[in-house]
Scaffold this motif. Sequence first.
Motif, PDB file in Angstrom:
ATOM      1  N   VAL A 107      -0.726 -20.472 104.857  1.00  0.00           N
ATOM      2  CA  VAL A 107       0.700 -20.249 105.073  1.00  0.00           C
ATOM      3  C   VAL A 107       1.301 -21.554 105.577  1.00  0.00           C
ATOM      4  O   VAL A 107       0.754 -22.198 106.462  1.00  0.00           O
ATOM      5  CB  VAL A 107       0.930 -19.110 106.095  1.00  0.00           C
ATOM      6  N   GLY A 108       2.410 -21.964 104.978  1.00  0.00           N
ATOM      7  CA  GLY A 108       3.070 -23.211 105.354  1.00  0.00           C
ATOM      8  C   GLY A 108       2.806 -24.344 104.386  1.00  0.00           C
ATOM      9  O   GLY A 108       3.549 -25.315 104.357  1.00  0.00           O
ATOM     10  N   ASP A 109       1.732 -24.247 103.591  1.00  0.00           N
ATOM     11  CA  ASP A 109       1.455 -25.279 102.603  1.00  0.00           C
ATOM     12  C   ASP A 109       2.522 -25.254 101.510  1.00  0.00           C
ATOM     13  O   ASP A 109       3.232 -24.262 101.336  1.00  0.00           O
ATOM     14  CB  ASP A 109       0.073 -25.075 101.968  1.00  0.00           C
ATOM     15  N   ILE A 110       2.596 -26.360 100.777  1.00  0.00           N
ATOM     16  CA  ILE A 110       3.619 -26.502  99.739  1.00  0.00           C
ATOM     17  C   ILE A 110       2.948 -26.821  98.415  1.00  0.00           C
ATOM     18  O   ILE A 110       2.065 -27.676  98.350  1.00  0.00           O
ATOM     19  CB  ILE A 110       4.609 -27.628 100.113  1.00  0.00           C
ATOM     20  N   LEU A 111       3.369 -26.112  97.369  1.00  0.00           N
ATOM     21  CA  LEU A 111       2.936 -26.419  96.011  1.00  0.00           C
ATOM     22  C   LEU A 111       4.038 -27.228  95.355  1.00  0.00           C
ATOM     23  O   LEU A 111       5.192 -26.809  95.325  1.00  0.00           O
ATOM     24  CB  LEU A 111       2.689 -25.142  95.207  1.00  0.00           C
ATOM     25  N   TRP A 112       3.674 -28.388  94.828  1.00  0.00           N
ATOM     26  CA  TRP A 112       4.652 -29.256  94.173  1.00  0.00           C
ATOM     27  C   TRP A 112       4.340 -29.264  92.680  1.00  0.00           C
ATOM     28  O   TRP A 112       3.314 -29.787  92.248  1.00  0.00           O
ATOM     29  CB  TRP A 112       4.583 -30.661  94.750  1.00  0.00           C
ATOM     30  N   PHE A 113       5.206 -28.621  91.913  1.00  0.00           N
ATOM     31  CA  PHE A 113       5.057 -28.545  90.463  1.00  0.00           C
ATOM     32  C   PHE A 113       5.840 -29.695  89.839  1.00  0.00           C
ATOM     33  O   PHE A 113       7.034 -29.838  90.085  1.00  0.00           O
ATOM     34  CB  PHE A 113       5.613 -27.222  89.929  1.00  0.00           C
ATOM     35  N   GLN A 114       5.169 -30.489  89.012  1.00  0.00           N
ATOM     36  CA  GLN A 114       5.828 -31.564  88.270  1.00  0.00           C
ATOM     37  C   GLN A 114       5.617 -31.286  86.791  1.00  0.00           C
ATOM     38  O   GLN A 114       4.479 -31.098  86.349  1.00  0.00           O
ATOM     39  CB  GLN A 114       5.242 -32.925  88.641  1.00  0.00           C
ATOM     40  N   TYR A 115       6.720 -31.248  86.033  1.00  0.00           N
ATOM     41  CA  TYR A 115       6.634 -30.876  84.628  1.00  0.00           C
ATOM     42  C   TYR A 115       7.828 -31.446  83.879  1.00  0.00           C
ATOM     43  O   TYR A 115       8.796 -31.915  84.483  1.00  0.00           O
ATOM     44  CB  TYR A 115       6.581 -29.352  84.483  1.00  0.00           C
ATOM     45  N   SER A 116       7.754 -31.388  82.551  1.00  0.00           N
ATOM     46  CA  SER A 116       8.853 -31.903  81.746  1.00  0.00           C
ATOM     47  C   SER A 116      10.062 -30.986  81.884  1.00  0.00           C
ATOM     48  O   SER A 116       9.927 -29.798  82.175  1.00  0.00           O
ATOM     49  CB  SER A 116       8.437 -32.011  80.280  1.00  0.00           C
ATOM     50  N   SER A 117      11.238 -31.540  81.665  1.00  0.00           N
ATOM     51  CA  SER A 117      12.468 -30.752  81.821  1.00  0.00           C
ATOM     52  C   SER A 117      12.577 -29.642  80.777  1.00  0.00           C
ATOM     53  O   SER A 117      13.371 -28.722  80.940  1.00  0.00           O
ATOM     54  CB  SER A 117      13.689 -31.671  81.756  1.00  0.00           C
ATOM     55  N   SER A 118      11.772 -29.682  79.722  1.00  0.00           N
ATOM     56  CA  SER A 118      11.805 -28.618  78.718  1.00  0.00           C
ATOM     57  C   SER A 118      10.918 -27.436  79.111  1.00  0.00           C
ATOM     58  O   SER A 118      10.923 -26.413  78.448  1.00  0.00           O
ATOM     59  CB  SER A 118      11.362 -29.166  77.360  1.00  0.00           C
TER      60      SER A 118
END
Length: 185
Positions: free
Chosen positions: A51-62
């Motif tokens: 709890v408190g961790d962060i998931l950072w999703f990086q992906y194309s704008s499409s």
Amino acid sequence: MGKLLPVLVFGLAVLGFALTCSATTYTVGDTSGWDISTDLSTWSNDKKFNVGDILWFQYSSSNSVSQVSKESFESCNTTNVVKSYTGGNTTVTLTHPGDWYFVSGNKLYCLGGMKLHAEVENNQAYAPAGAPQAATGSGQGDHLPQPTSKSNIPTSSAFINCGPNVFLLAILGLIASMLYTDVEL
């Protein structure tokens, strides 16, 4: 010197509490990011989400990310979502323990394995009193850091999402050090 010792003890106690209240930011998929070529189930196998961790999703704008129920996760149902994210840069703060499910907004990508199951553990030191809301990604990319390369280790640690007990202990430590100082006078 008599007044310096309690202040020093208090400062060290606060620092000790702050160091135990760190949250981890994970770049989902590491160098591949949120992409059809990424083996997301293998990526998440060695991770311990709290709890408190962060998931950072990086992906194309499409592309997009959808938070879904377990049933939608298993069937790759992309129409019945809890929350949908677009824009290429999305952060999701894990605000409660339990199972979190994410799929690609493109059903074919989801069927191809572009989905993530995160088992979040309840760690009281991380329990957020007022956790930040997840960014939608739209218009958020202007102020997020843009890494040149990603790695298989968490990207950052921050002094966030500390439980209220940490602050209560810090205040009690301050009161105790002030009382100790008054006795010394």
